[in-house]
Design a protein around this motif. Structure first.
Motif, short mmCIF file in Angstrom:
data_model
loop_
_atom_site.label_atom_id
_atom_site.label_comp_id
_atom_site.label_asym_id
_atom_site.label_seq_id
_atom_site.Cartn_x
_atom_site.Cartn_y
_atom_site.Cartn_z
N LEU A 261 -6.00 -2.90 -5.18
CA LEU A 261 -4.95 -2.43 -4.55
C LEU A 261 -4.93 -0.90 -5.14
O LEU A 261 -4.83 0.14 -4.06
CB LEU A 261 -3.58 -2.80 -4.69
CG LEU A 261 -3.37 -4.23 -4.22
CD1 LEU A 261 -1.97 -4.73 -4.54
CD2 LEU A 261 -3.25 -4.09 -2.59
N ILE B 240 0.75 -1.09 0.10
CA ILE B 240 -0.13 -0.10 0.05
C ILE B 240 0.70 1.37 0.04
O ILE B 240 0.76 2.25 0.74
CB ILE B 240 -0.97 -0.03 1.08
CG1 ILE B 240 -0.58 -0.39 2.18
CG2 ILE B 240 -2.27 -0.69 0.76
CD1 ILE B 240 -1.49 -0.43 3.54
N LYS C 243 -5.20 2.34 -2.27
CA LYS C 243 -4.12 3.46 -2.07
C LYS C 243 -4.59 4.83 -2.15
O LYS C 243 -4.41 5.83 -1.60
CB LYS C 243 -3.13 3.07 -3.33
CG LYS C 243 -2.28 1.89 -2.92
CD LYS C 243 -0.98 1.79 -3.88
CE LYS C 243 -1.37 0.25 -4.70
NZ LYS C 243 -0.03 0.08 -5.71
#
Lengths: 395, 395
Positions: free
Chosen positions: A286, A208, A290
């Motif tokens: 992801l 991350i 993020k």
């Protein structure tokens, strides 16, 4: 029964953070104390789909005992992901664990004898202190500078006596948010190599990174190391799945320790996570996490700039879930905590993260698990509490 | 890296049973070696339904970190089940673990210092030897007689020096199938009480009694005890869920050790199992498992009577998953294993289950995980192997 407990238990205090988290259970309190991912990032519908498929297609198998090492296709997926990032790892060198927390326990179990010297970052992850602590080591700590552990301090420590292992979190460290630069990683690797100290590289937050570019794990520069990973921040922490990467010799010991600890990790969960990774686009997932965390981090930084006195310092991490705040030298974050709680805002005082001689003017803030409104209001309240404390101190 | 491992690792051999199970991976081999429940007993459709509901209704919560102690309603269910069987337990005195295997590890962690004397049954559960073994105790063993540990031997051992804990499996013991009578439980409790030795009572099989009547846990007669339970044989072993019952003082230490080990057990799995227990009739489910296992056990006993020489002795357990076979005095079960493998049938030689001075003429047979055809054919082959070995020995 008191006299019947093992000596290791006498050295471990009841978790400080547990006590703090209890105080913060009051729903009126805005808490930056926890270390929770944002539940809005959990792919619960996709996990439901994956669970349904696994149980329909392989139900009996997924509910049976399985191998200690873990589900082979899942280990292959992890190996492949490392390969795509430039680290060659064979699936047989991966052991599935209950989150990376169990990785810490297993590492302690196979490496640490009582009174062994082990080195941690200063400050370091609280639950690592607890986990290793039960194997009764002597903790030594190496200061963190802006881009990682201080190499000259590291060399001084290692040259003055045998240190068995060095525990490091090189990406978006918990609690400070510090990331090791590539240069620092190479330096640290070469110093550890020189003294034969094992690196235990913990990387729960590496996936991350919401700013800047990936930096290779220290393991790329050092063979004598163990690398820990986790699905907690990628998929879900509640399913408790992580892994350890280690060479054959260490893996053999880890497997023995894992088998003695709980035979194997939840096999149904391993199958479900694997199915999720196969059926859905994890990169897209992801990307969303993020994006979310960057916004929250940016907002927290902006609010700190707006509401905190200018002589309060803070880190601005490129990933992960935490900011580290340093108050003026003589201001105690424990005293601040007591004032802040009255103003219905909470954090973790920094002293929880030191193995010795804590910097009492530090504190950790979590930004991943709060709404925009809570970040705005909470940081404002905290800024007021800091100003009040500094004023009170002047009197 | 060899010199870097902790001393505890040097004492633990690679698991004997792991090696044996590897040999038996050949699909042509009929294996009575494992310790697996019958996958036909797994409620995979019901678990799929439960998983779907949990993820739909509480997905975000079920995927988040949770408390170390475990999901409260699940602990309340366990407490209620004990109450229904005559044992008063408060849910706060229950900790959810990764199967009862993790219970063993946590008990070792909080109680066992190096060189502490701990007492086990002779023979005892192999994975308990491994689990406790990593805390480097001195093992002492007390012989099992027909209805439990031999009380006069127990008294002799306890009176001759301080023993910290006694590990016992009073129902359908693994490996022997032995069950303690009520009278024996009371005697054992009063002897342990007299010497202040903690009882660690492991009960993974108690719910699968297919003959006779339930007998209260030893804990009913002794306060100073820790009781382990498991969902592995009730619902599914692959989900790795069990529990520990302990008093407040011990629970506080267990929670610290559990938190350091892996923070908490898989929360999604806890929610799913709870939902399963709420939505389905677990008594009906247990009735079906017991019916299945009784048939398999009865068939194995009948086949042993038919195919084994008359001077081979064996136990006839009223529940659980294992039979224990005692060959004539001079016949080695390790030698038998080598002959049996050639005839494509496998078991676990008894010596794996002893902490010292093994009875080399013993072996364990699992009956829960074989079809009727395999039990018939496998026991026939094993009978032939025994006869061959006895004949060879005469030459």
């Amino acid at each position: 029964m008191k006299d019947l407990f093992a000596s290791r238990m006498s050295k471990v205090p009841r978790s400080f953070v547990r006590e703090i988290l209890k105080v913060t259970e009051d729903p009126e309190i805005i808490s930056f104390a926890g270390g929770l991912p944002n539940p809005n990032s959990f792919p619960h519908k996709e996990i439901a789909e994956a669970a349904s498929k696994v149980l329909k297609e392989n139900g009996k198998e997924a509910l049976q005992y399985s191998t200690t090492e873990g589900y082979k296709p899942l280990r292959e997926w992890i190996a492949e992901r490392y390969r795509s990032k430039g680290l060659k790892v064979h699936p047989d060198n991966i052991l599935i664990t209950n989150g990376s927390q169990q990785g810490l326990d297993l590492v302690g179990k196979i490496f640490v004898d009582r009174d062994d010297k082990i080195l941690v970052e200063r400050p370091t992850y609280l639950a690592a202190i607890q986990s290793f602590g039960l194997y009764e080591p002597n903790f030594i700590s190496v200061p963190l500078v802006e881009d990682g552990a201080d190499p000259s301090a590291l060399e001084d420590i290692l040259s003055s006596g045998r240190i068995k292992l060095f525990y490091s979190i090189p990406n978006f460290q918990n609690p400070t948010g510090t990331t090791y630069s590539k240069k620092r990683r190479q330096e640290i690797a070469s110093i550890l190599q020189k003294y034969g100290t094992i690196l235990v590289e913990d990387n729960p937050y590496g996936e991350i990174r919401f700013m800047g570019s990936d930096i290779p794990p220290i393991k790329c520069y050092l063979e004598n190391s163990v690398l820990l990973g986790s699905f907690s921040k990628i998929v879900s922490p509640g399913i408790r799945l992580g892994w350890i990467v280690a060479d054959d010799e260490v893996m053999e010991k880890l497997v023995i320790a894992k088998q003695a600890s709980d035979l194997h990790s939840n096999y149904l969960a391993q199958r479900i996570v694997y199915r999720y990774l196969m059926d859905y686009d994890v990169e897209e997932h992801l990307k969303n996490i993020k994006k979310m965390y960057k916004k929250q981090r940016d907002l927290m930084v902006a609010m700190i700039k707006k509401y905190f006195p200018q002589n309060v310092k803070f880190t601005q991490p490129e990933g992960g879930m935490f900011l580290w705040v340093t108050l003026p030298q003589d201001v105690s974050s424990m005293e601040l905590f007591n004032i802040a709680i009255k103003q219905k805002v909470a954090f973790v005082p920094g002293e929880a993260f030191y193995t010795d001689d804590p910097e009492k003017n530090t504190l950790r803030l979590n930004f991943s698990n709060s709404s925009n409104e809570k970040i705005e209001e909470g940081i404002k309240r905290l800024g007021n509490a800091i100003k009040k404390l500094i004023n009170d101190n002047k009197k």
